[in-house]
Design an enzyme around this catalytic site. Structure first.
Site, PDB file in Angstrom:
ATOM      1  N   SER A   1      -6.823  -2.176  -4.634  1.00  0.00           N
ATOM      2  CA  SER A   1      -5.456  -2.448  -5.099  1.00  0.00           C
ATOM      3  C   SER A   1      -4.950  -1.297  -5.961  1.00  0.00           C
ATOM      4  CB  SER A   1      -5.417  -3.760  -5.897  1.00  0.00           C
ATOM      5  OG  SER A   1      -4.111  -4.297  -5.913  1.00  0.00           O
TER       6      SER A   1
ATOM      7  N   SER B   1      -0.017  -7.855  -7.202  1.00  0.00           N
ATOM      8  CA  SER B   1      -0.300  -6.904  -6.129  1.00  0.00           C
ATOM      9  C   SER B   1      -0.230  -7.490  -4.727  1.00  0.00           C
ATOM     10  CB  SER B   1      -1.675  -6.274  -6.348  1.00  0.00           C
ATOM     11  OG  SER B   1      -1.615  -5.340  -7.394  1.00  0.00           O
TER      12      SER B   1
ATOM     13  N   LYS C   1       1.997  -5.684  -2.450  1.00  0.00           N
ATOM     14  CA  LYS C   1       1.540  -4.524  -1.687  1.00  0.00           C
ATOM     15  C   LYS C   1       1.511  -4.801  -0.191  1.00  0.00           C
ATOM     16  CE  LYS C   1      -1.262  -2.122  -5.210  1.00  0.00           C
ATOM     17  NZ  LYS C   1      -1.187  -2.915  -6.439  1.00  0.00           N
TER      18      LYS C   1
END
Length: 499
Positions: A247, A189, A192
């Protein structure tokens, strides 16, 4: 091997807890790893390798070259064990007396044992050649650091077990030290950050959006979620809090739907990565969920963080420790809220780790393929440091954060006592990644150090240092050096948990 293979099933739960990741380093792991490396040593020496023909010597040599400082520790421990157990046979069938003989002959002191304290026979070695964007040394396997007299030592290999890491000055972009920073690995993640840097400027934070059932389709099994519900309305501000604090892949997919869909968003992210000179990155999913071919690097993740931190909204979301998030409607038609906490444990803390002094973001991740990944930014006084850690070999709870904290401690102590080993480059429109400005002649990487040595004391703008065009023509290969000092404001002041 440039990347890890994606398993059939993947878990993407960036909750700050890594308990779902079973430890691969039991009490006998060091013995097994060392024994595996001895297979290559014995083969090279002409000895009978016994049952160890499955481990290639090239792997041993490549792994060993990454961290010579570990050789002494491994040699001492193994030789000691061999001396005390002569005549016995290790569990894997390797005669310990052979270890003792190797120790006596000096073969144990060879670089083949370096960096093996947390090695696993199946752990891939970094490529021998990687990208050299930002400087030649950043493409060289192993730890890269150039200390000046009086510089503090880097933590040892037992303390820094990540496959890849980098610590840099967030303002100037100077890389203070790095290990395999261009190794292409699964990002989890932390990808992101690229998603946010690409999509965030498109939508005002007070814009509202009602989630459709199709918006939440296609998320991977085990995805981390903030708890978005179809047919309910959220502000863009809510959605970004869901992305950064929990997340939430559901928040990412909702914002992607607003942006024209997942496929369009992935294409835009890839284009933006290219513009940022993040050439190690290949985007397959917008949320970082494990997917075949999806890779990034510690270097690229640092570029994404550095770029995103120019945006005040990005800084707000990534530095928020806790917030209230909209829930379901009650019988009275009013929306309830529930509390969410940032899964960045250097920001929010945990039972075994305290919030890091001066931390101001940025993003963590954890998946089956990537292990634990983390990019963080912290400030002390006027100095701001970026650190990225990817996939620690030591599978202890919160290990990525602990190793990141060690690197930040070292970086703040060593910032003025080391020579930079490279730099974080600027966008492609301004910087070709070699230290030369756009429009000038190609100079390979020879001008990188010149770019690093040029200092701009004024924050807030690009500074171009160069020579006249006529001189460029005359010199041919000499180009203008570009040095970027990002206009990062003070990051820490005013950071408070949102309620």
């Amino acid at each position: 091997m440039n990347q890890l293979h994606t398993p059939k099933a993947s878990r993407n739960q960036d909750t700050g807890r890594e308990s779902f990741m079973s430890s691969s380093m039991g009490s006998g792991s060091i013995r097994r790893s060392a024994g595996a490396l001895f297979r290559g040593v014995l083969s090279a020496a002409g000895a009978k390798p016994g049952t160890f023909s499955d481990v290639p010597t090239t792997f041993c040599a490549s792994t060993a070259s990454t961290d010579p400082s570990a050789a002494t520790t491994a040699t001492t421990a193994l030789a000691s064990g061999a001396a005390g157990n002569a005549g016995r046979t290790a569990r894997n069938g390797f005669p310990v007396r052979s270890v003792a003989a190797l120790a006596a002959s000096g073969l144990l002191a060879t670089p083949l044992l370096a960096g093996t304290a947390y090695a696993d026979p199946k752990t891939p070695a970094p490529p021998r050649k990687m990208s050299q964007i930002g400087g030649d040394r950043l493409g060289t396997p192993g730890v890269q650091v150039t200390p000046k007299p009086g510089a503090p030592k880097l933590p040892g290999p037992d303390a820094l077990t990540a496959r890849s890491w980098i610590v840099s000055d967030a303002a100037s972009g100077k890389v203070l030290a790095a290990k395999n920073p261009h190794w292409k690995l699964a990002p989890a993640s932390t990808l992101k950050m690229l998603f946010a840097d690409t999509v965030m400027p498109k939508f005002p934070k007070n814009q509202k959006y009602t989630v459709k059932p199709a918006d939440l389709a296609g998320m991977g099994a085990g995805s981390s979620l903030v708890g978005i519900k179809e047919n309910l309305t959220y502000t863009v501000h809510d959605l970004w809090l869901g992305v950064f604090l929990r997340s939430g892949n559901d928040a990412v997919h909702t914002l992607s739907a607003m942006n024209g869909g997942t496929e369009a968003t992935v294409a835009e992210m890839q284009k933006h990565a290219k513009e940022l000179n993040a050439n190690d990155t290949h985007v397959v999913t917008p949320d970082g969920y494990d997917a075949p071919g999806q890779v990034s690097s510690a270097y690229d993740l640092s570029l994404f963080a550095r770029s995103g931190l120019q945006n005040a909204d990005f800084r707000e979301y990534c530095s928020t420790a806790s917030a209230q998030f909209p829930g379901d409607k009650g019988k009275d038609g009013k929306r309830a809220t529930f509390g969410i906490q940032n899964t960045n444990r250097l920001l929010s803390g945990d039972y075994d780790i305290k919030p890091y002094p001066g931390i101001a973001g940025v993003k963590n991740g954890s998946t089956t393929n990537a292990g634990s990944t983390f990019t963080g930014v912290a400030q002390r006084g006027d100095r701001k440091l970026l650190v990225t850690v990817m996939n620690p070999e030591k599978k202890e709870h919160n290990e990525a954060y602990k190793e990141a904290a060690k690197l930040l401690d070292w970086g703040f102590a060593a910032a003025d006592k080391v020579e930079p080993v490279g730099r974080l480059v600027g966008p492609r429109s301004e910087d070709d990644g070699t230290g030369a400005a756009k429009g000038g002649g190609k100079n390979g990487h020879g001008n990188t150090q010149a770019a690093l040595d040029s200092t701009d004391s004024s924050a807030g703008a690009w500074t171009t240092l160069g020579i006249a065009g006529g001189a460029l023509v005359l010199l041919g290969v000499v180009a203008m050096a570009v040095h970027r000092r990002w206009p990062l404001p003070e990051l820490v002041r005013g950071r408070r948990p949102r309620k």
